[in-house]
Design a protein around this motif. Structure first.
Motif, PDB file in Angstrom:
ATOM      1  N   LEU A 219       0.831  -1.219   0.000  1.00 19.55           N
ATOM      2  CA  LEU A 219       0.000   0.000   0.000  1.00 19.55           C
ATOM      3  C   LEU A 219       0.858   1.257   0.000  1.00 19.55           C
ATOM      4  CD1 LEU A 219      -2.811  -1.047   2.521  1.00 19.55           C
ATOM      5  CD2 LEU A 219      -3.023  -0.754   0.038  1.00 19.55           C
ATOM      6  N   THR A 220       1.965   1.207   0.677  1.00 19.80           N
ATOM      7  CA  THR A 220       2.865   2.378   0.668  1.00 19.80           C
ATOM      8  C   THR A 220       3.374   2.665  -0.736  1.00 19.80           C
ATOM      9  OG1 THR A 220       3.553   1.924   2.940  1.00 19.80           O
ATOM     10  CG2 THR A 220       4.998   3.338   1.641  1.00 19.80           C
ATOM     11  N   GLN A 221       3.758   1.602  -1.449  1.00 24.79           N
ATOM     12  CA  GLN A 221       4.220   1.770  -2.838  1.00 24.79           C
ATOM     13  C   GLN A 221       3.098   2.333  -3.727  1.00 24.79           C
ATOM     14  OE1 GLN A 221       5.633  -2.091  -3.964  1.00 24.79           O
ATOM     15  NE2 GLN A 221       7.517  -1.945  -2.720  1.00 24.79           N
ATOM     16  N   ILE A 225       2.839   5.925  -5.833  1.00 24.37           N
ATOM     17  CA  ILE A 225       2.561   5.988  -7.268  1.00 24.37           C
ATOM     18  C   ILE A 225       1.342   6.872  -7.544  1.00 24.37           C
ATOM     19  CG2 ILE A 225       1.855   4.623  -9.278  1.00 24.37           C
ATOM     20  CD1 ILE A 225       3.476   2.303  -8.098  1.00 24.37           C
ATOM     21  N   ALA A 226       0.282   6.672  -6.750  1.00 27.03           N
ATOM     22  CA  ALA A 226      -0.941   7.465  -6.926  1.00 27.03           C
ATOM     23  C   ALA A 226      -0.670   8.934  -6.674  1.00 27.03           C
ATOM     24  CB  ALA A 226      -2.036   6.942  -5.997  1.00 27.03           C
ATOM     25  N   ILE A 238      -6.548   4.015  -0.954  1.00 19.17           N
ATOM     26  CA  ILE A 238      -5.375   3.398  -0.302  1.00 19.17           C
ATOM     27  C   ILE A 238      -5.285   3.851   1.157  1.00 19.17           C
ATOM     28  CG2 ILE A 238      -2.846   3.309  -0.307  1.00 19.17           C
ATOM     29  CD1 ILE A 238      -2.982   3.599  -3.376  1.00 19.17           C
ATOM     30  N   GLN A 239      -5.619   5.094   1.402  1.00 17.41           N
ATOM     31  CA  GLN A 239      -5.563   5.608   2.776  1.00 17.41           C
ATOM     32  C   GLN A 239      -6.561   4.879   3.676  1.00 17.41           C
ATOM     33  OE1 GLN A 239      -3.377   8.022   4.005  1.00 17.41           O
ATOM     34  NE2 GLN A 239      -4.170   7.196   5.932  1.00 17.41           N
ATOM     35  N   ARG A 240      -7.766   4.578   3.122  1.00 17.43           N
ATOM     36  CA  ARG A 240      -8.751   3.826   3.907  1.00 17.43           C
ATOM     37  C   ARG A 240      -8.226   2.434   4.248  1.00 17.43           C
ATOM     38  NH1 ARG A 240     -12.334   6.384   0.280  1.00 17.43           N
ATOM     39  NH2 ARG A 240     -12.426   4.519  -1.028  1.00 17.43           N
TER      40      ARG A 240
END
Length: 345
Positions: A219-221, A225-226, A238-240
């Motif tokens: 998720l960090t990667q 990218i996002a 991704i934050q959720r």
């Protein structure tokens, strides 16, 4: 001093010569009587077995100890002094004595009425007097049984050695059964705990948390990218997911660690339980027999020559003491008469 010793020795020889007839009569009579009595004593025969104790008789330790090799657990390893001493109570146990009493009907054989007070004590005393179980100077154990019948002495010795396996194995099997039962209960308890932990893990996984470390890295990667692409919707999604991992990840890791430790403990209990089961269901010889017993072809008791010599020597010494006392009394009487004669005149 030397002259005095010679004088005393000469006086003793004179004394013996003076009373030679009585000495010869008493010693001769004792010799004849003791020789005759020695033939009347019922001869006894003895059978003996020599055995060594092993270091351990645990089958699981002997056969399943390859990873942690220990020469003490070798199947051929002989016992130390302490382990040999521990074997003696088994050989002297009431269980073996009761087996001998029952098999050979020793109460009738020794003519002992068990219904009388002290009958059983007398029976055990007779049996103990006819059995000799001791540690030899070389660290072995000597088992001897004496009897009027050489075949019976041999059979009883053989049975004592054989029953040692049965008695010791029974005691060890009883302990192994107790250990197996305890481990079974512990295993059931651990399995229940593992089931509860797994339920909690599955509950946490329904929130989408499976592997905290791997998911966090992924998720960090994706978030990076996002962010680089300026994809706000992806960043929010991704934050959720990261918030969910932050909320449930610590609990999941804790439960996974707990499940891992419980699984290790479960495997250990299972291993020990299988070891206990092997000890519980397997019969292992608990001794090394060095010298097998055999029916004696020569009596060991009585020693006729020893009886005759000791009896005759005792009679000689006792006779000498009595004669010395008699002569002393006579000498005192003579001195009194000699002292009294001048007064009479």
């Amino acid at each position: 001093m030397e002259n005095q010793n010679k004088y005393n020795a000469f006086s003793l020889l004179q004394f013996m010569w003076k009373w030679r007839k009585w000495l010869l009569i008493v010693c001769g009579a004792t010799f004849i009587v003791s020789a005759a009595c020695s033939f009347l004593v019922r001869p006894r025969f003895k059978s003996t077995a020599i055995l060594y104790a092993p270091r351990t008789s645990s089958v699981s330790k002997i056969l399943l100890n390859e990873q942690n090799y220990n020469e003490r657990l070798e199947i051929k390893a002989l016992a130390t002094v302490d382990e040999t001493e521990q074997m003696l109570p088994f050989l002297n146990s009431v269980a073996i004595k009761d087996s001998l009493v029952e098999k050979y009907k020793l109460a009738e054989y020794y003519n002992i009425n068990l219904n009388k007070k002290g009958g059983r004590t007398k029976l055990y005393k007779n049996l103990t007097n006819n059995m000799t179980i001791k540690r030899t100077e070389y660290g072995a154990i000597s088992v001897s049984v004496s009897d009027w019948d050489p075949q019976r002495a041999y059979n009883m010795t053989l049975d004592v050695v054989r029953w040692l396996d049965t008695i010791k194995n029974n005691v060890e099997h009883e302990r192994a059964l107790a250990a197996y039962t305890i481990l079974q209960h512990q295993l059931d308890s651990v399995e229940r705990e593992i089931a509860l932990v797994n339920d909690s893990i599955r509950e946490l996984m329904t929130h989408g948390v499976f592997d905290v470390k791997t998911q966090s890295e992924r998720l960090t990667q994706q978030y990076a990218i996002a962010a680089a692409q300026g994809n706000t919707a992806a960043m929010q999604r991704i934050q959720r997911e990261q918030d969910t991992i932050a909320k449930y990840g610590a609990k999941l890791t804790s439960y996974q660690d707990l499940e891992y430790n419980f699984s290790k403990y479960h495997a250990l209990c299972k291993e020990k339980m299988l070891d206990a089961k092997m000890d519980m269901t397997t019969i292992m010889p608990v001794k090394f027999v060095i010298d097998e017993p055999f029916p004696a072809d020569k009596k060991y008791y009585p020693k006729k020559s020893l009886i005759v010599v000791i009896s005759t020597l005792c009679a000689f010494i006792l006779t000498m003491i009595v004669l010395l006392m008699i002569e002393r009394v006579e000498n005192q009487s003579v001195r009194k008469d000699t002292t009294a004669d001048p007064q009479d005149h």
